[in-house]
Design a protein around this motif. Sequence first.
Motif, PDB file in Angstrom:
ATOM      1  N   MET A 158      44.317 -18.598 -28.180  1.00  0.00           N
ATOM      2  CA  MET A 158      43.513 -19.670 -27.583  1.00  0.00           C
ATOM      3  C   MET A 158      42.141 -19.810 -28.237  1.00  0.00           C
ATOM      4  N   CYS A 159      41.718 -18.805 -28.976  1.00  0.00           N
ATOM      5  CA  CYS A 159      40.378 -18.827 -29.573  1.00  0.00           C
ATOM      6  C   CYS A 159      40.426 -18.720 -31.091  1.00  0.00           C
ATOM      7  N   ASP A 160      41.606 -18.939 -31.690  1.00  0.00           N
ATOM      8  CA  ASP A 160      41.775 -18.857 -33.141  1.00  0.00           C
ATOM      9  C   ASP A 160      41.251 -17.531 -33.676  1.00  0.00           C
ATOM     10  N   ASP A 161      41.439 -16.461 -32.893  1.00  0.00           N
ATOM     11  CA  ASP A 161      40.990 -15.109 -33.238  1.00  0.00           C
ATOM     12  C   ASP A 161      39.475 -15.012 -33.407  1.00  0.00           C
ATOM     13  N   ARG A 162      38.753 -15.948 -32.805  1.00  0.00           N
ATOM     14  CA  ARG A 162      37.276 -15.930 -32.842  1.00  0.00           C
ATOM     15  C   ARG A 162      36.743 -16.151 -31.424  1.00  0.00           C
ATOM     16  N   PRO A 163      36.988 -15.182 -30.527  1.00  0.00           N
ATOM     17  CA  PRO A 163      36.559 -15.374 -29.143  1.00  0.00           C
ATOM     18  C   PRO A 163      35.038 -15.377 -29.034  1.00  0.00           C
ATOM     19  N   PRO A 164      34.509 -15.999 -27.993  1.00  0.00           N
ATOM     20  CA  PRO A 164      33.055 -15.961 -27.785  1.00  0.00           C
ATOM     21  C   PRO A 164      32.604 -14.550 -27.420  1.00  0.00           C
ATOM     22  N   THR A 165      31.322 -14.308 -27.549  1.00  0.00           N
ATOM     23  CA  THR A 165      30.792 -13.019 -27.120  1.00  0.00           C
ATOM     24  C   THR A 165      30.956 -12.875 -25.613  1.00  0.00           C
ATOM     25  N   GLY A 166      30.981 -11.654 -25.157  1.00  0.00           N
ATOM     26  CA  GLY A 166      31.165 -11.423 -23.736  1.00  0.00           C
ATOM     27  C   GLY A 166      32.633 -11.238 -23.387  1.00  0.00           C
ATOM     28  N   THR A 167      32.948 -11.305 -22.104  1.00  0.00           N
ATOM     29  CA  THR A 167      34.281 -10.947 -21.620  1.00  0.00           C
ATOM     30  C   THR A 167      34.815 -12.002 -20.654  1.00  0.00           C
ATOM     31  N   PHE A 168      36.101 -12.313 -20.805  1.00  0.00           N
ATOM     32  CA  PHE A 168      36.808 -13.155 -19.841  1.00  0.00           C
ATOM     33  C   PHE A 168      37.460 -12.266 -18.788  1.00  0.00           C
ATOM     34  N   ASP A 169      37.255 -12.613 -17.516  1.00  0.00           N
ATOM     35  CA  ASP A 169      38.034 -12.007 -16.438  1.00  0.00           C
ATOM     36  C   ASP A 169      39.326 -12.796 -16.298  1.00  0.00           C
ATOM     37  N   LEU A 170      40.437 -12.091 -16.050  1.00  0.00           N
ATOM     38  CA  LEU A 170      41.733 -12.736 -15.953  1.00  0.00           C
ATOM     39  C   LEU A 170      42.347 -12.528 -14.577  1.00  0.00           C
ATOM     40  N   PHE A 171      43.049 -13.547 -14.113  1.00  0.00           N
ATOM     41  CA  PHE A 171      43.827 -13.487 -12.879  1.00  0.00           C
ATOM     42  C   PHE A 171      45.253 -13.860 -13.246  1.00  0.00           C
ATOM     43  N   ALA A 172      46.186 -12.898 -13.143  1.00  0.00           N
ATOM     44  CA  ALA A 172      47.595 -13.147 -13.441  1.00  0.00           C
ATOM     45  C   ALA A 172      48.220 -13.901 -12.271  1.00  0.00           C
ATOM     46  N   VAL A 173      48.887 -15.021 -12.579  1.00  0.00           N
ATOM     47  CA  VAL A 173      49.404 -15.900 -11.527  1.00  0.00           C
ATOM     48  C   VAL A 173      50.843 -16.304 -11.827  1.00  0.00           C
ATOM     49  N   GLU A 174      51.454 -16.951 -10.845  1.00  0.00           N
ATOM     50  CA  GLU A 174      52.852 -17.354 -10.936  1.00  0.00           C
ATOM     51  C   GLU A 174      52.984 -18.654 -11.735  1.00  0.00           C
ATOM     52  N   GLY A 175      52.652 -18.579 -13.015  1.00  0.00           N
ATOM     53  CA  GLY A 175      52.761 -19.729 -13.897  1.00  0.00           C
ATOM     54  C   GLY A 175      51.584 -20.673 -13.772  1.00  0.00           C
ATOM     55  N   GLY A 176      51.556 -21.664 -14.680  1.00  0.00           N
ATOM     56  CA  GLY A 176      50.486 -22.652 -14.653  1.00  0.00           C
ATOM     57  C   GLY A 176      50.475 -23.449 -13.362  1.00  0.00           C
ATOM     58  N   THR A 177      51.640 -23.602 -12.737  1.00  0.00           N
ATOM     59  CA  THR A 177      51.729 -24.328 -11.474  1.00  0.00           C
ATOM     60  C   THR A 177      50.842 -23.682 -10.413  1.00  0.00           C
ATOM     61  N   ALA A 178      50.988 -22.375 -10.235  1.00  0.00           N
ATOM     62  CA  ALA A 178      50.168 -21.670  -9.248  1.00  0.00           C
ATOM     63  C   ALA A 178      48.699 -21.727  -9.627  1.00  0.00           C
ATOM     64  N   ALA A 179      48.407 -21.608 -10.917  1.00  0.00           N
ATOM     65  CA  ALA A 179      47.018 -21.664 -11.369  1.00  0.00           C
ATOM     66  C   ALA A 179      46.356 -22.956 -10.920  1.00  0.00           C
TER      67      ALA A 179
END
Length: 539
Positions: A158-179
């Motif tokens: 998603m970031c072309d192997d060049r993520p921004p500085t800092g950290t993303f918190d992630l929430f695992a969900v039941e597919g994009g629908t639930a998101a």
Amino acid sequence: METKSSSLAQLSPFQLKDELIRYARDQSRSKAATHKFLNAGRGNPNWIAATPREAFFLLGQFALAEARRTRDEGSLAGMPGSDGVAVRLRAFLDGAGSSDGAALLRNGLDYASSTLGFDANDFAHELVDAIIGDNYPEPDRMLVHAEKVVRRYLAKTMCDDRPPTGTFDLFAVEGGTAAMCYVFKSLVENRLLHHGDTIALGAPIFTPYIELPRLSDYAFKTVEINQSALAADGRHTWQYPDEEIAKLADPKVKAFFLVNPSNPASYAIHPDTQRRIVDLVRNTRPDLIILTDDVYGTFAEGFRSLAADLPRNTILVYSYSKHFGCTGWRLGVVALHQDNVLDETLARLPAADRDALRERYETLSTTPERIKFIDRLVADSRDVALNHTAGLSTPQQAQMVLFSLFALLDQDDAYQARCRDLVRRRLMALGRGLDIPIPDDPLRVGYYIDIDLAVWGRAAFGDAFDAYVADHHSPLDAVIGLAKKSGTVLLNGSGFDGPPWSVRVSLANLDADAYESIGRDLKALMRRAFEEWQQSRKE
């Protein structure tokens, strides 16, 4: 085409699809059938990523042996222990032969230790315990090692192997629908959006993004940011002109929801347009909330999400469903950077709102006002009261980790290239059936194609033909006619707020020869309309 029809016009294209399937099946069973039933209406791919599934089932065998190692009373076993599990897993894999699944597990353990810095035993135990599914997800937002693996996968894809500085918190969900459901709900619950607020939609767009704001739960007003740019020859380029992006400068627009690469058109945002969005947000609208749904990002060369360039403003929604062929697994993730405007806005809410939210979340913490938005998202997904049982099932998280490791260890991205090649060859086959050139465009993803029949008709037969069709037919007549005459199911582009006479062809779920047939069906549809017009001129 069929005669003018509006009785089905109020249906979502995904509900209309069921009617079209019935028409098409009836046609394909008839004596007049020209070819078998073809359903290009849904984006469920007809391929799967086999290696990470093989690894999953192999890991499951080992995990069950680990459970019986703790307690073995026939049908009753124990919970897998942690001591020495990584050593035993490696020994098990050594005896499992040289299958692709065993290699992925073996190499995944090495990668986790050497590149991600995991303790091999802790990681192995998390996977083993997760796949057995004997515990609630802990942490509820996402398992510790799973989050780090998926975060690295998102940085690559998603970031072309060049993520921004800092950290993303992630929430695992039941597919994009639930998101989608969770994000909409929490934005309102947390007073970040209010009933009657104005949001912008990148149109045309996946239909639920159109339909959810209309529900009484939200009652949002919507402004469309239209992909209305045209090429010199009148073709849609499915890009956002500058004047459309400028609509985001209006402070009444509280949020911008988009799908990138788009659905139904299946184009990535032009880099120049992405830079304009970034400049506008940074300089004019630093308060703007962005939700980007990037499920098709892996099909775009060098893809870079808005979340990578505007991490403070952007909620990233990603689903594993299309790339790995796993719609049935229901695997998705919501990503939010730890430095974000949503948490800042929560802290600045009026006192009455802060008091109400403190009461809403007070059972979760002694300092509920400090709970981050993404953790409120987790709580809201289970109506707060059931927060203690929130989270995506652990076997699902184990499969998500294996999908991610598979992509991270694929140094040449051979699987990704194969997926892109599949849809590209199907697009070319469709073009052959249509007997029209499909010009190259590096921003076209090709998972779908949205064909505007009005543009085609004007180019081939002139404005008079276009006017006749519009006067005598409904846009739905095109998809109904295809189903009834040819046994072919496509979705109406109007249901995505696209051009009224457009049709969406999914290039994911049929083989190439089927798309050549679909192209011929579309061509025959236009020929029938032309012959009808010609006859009308003689009368």
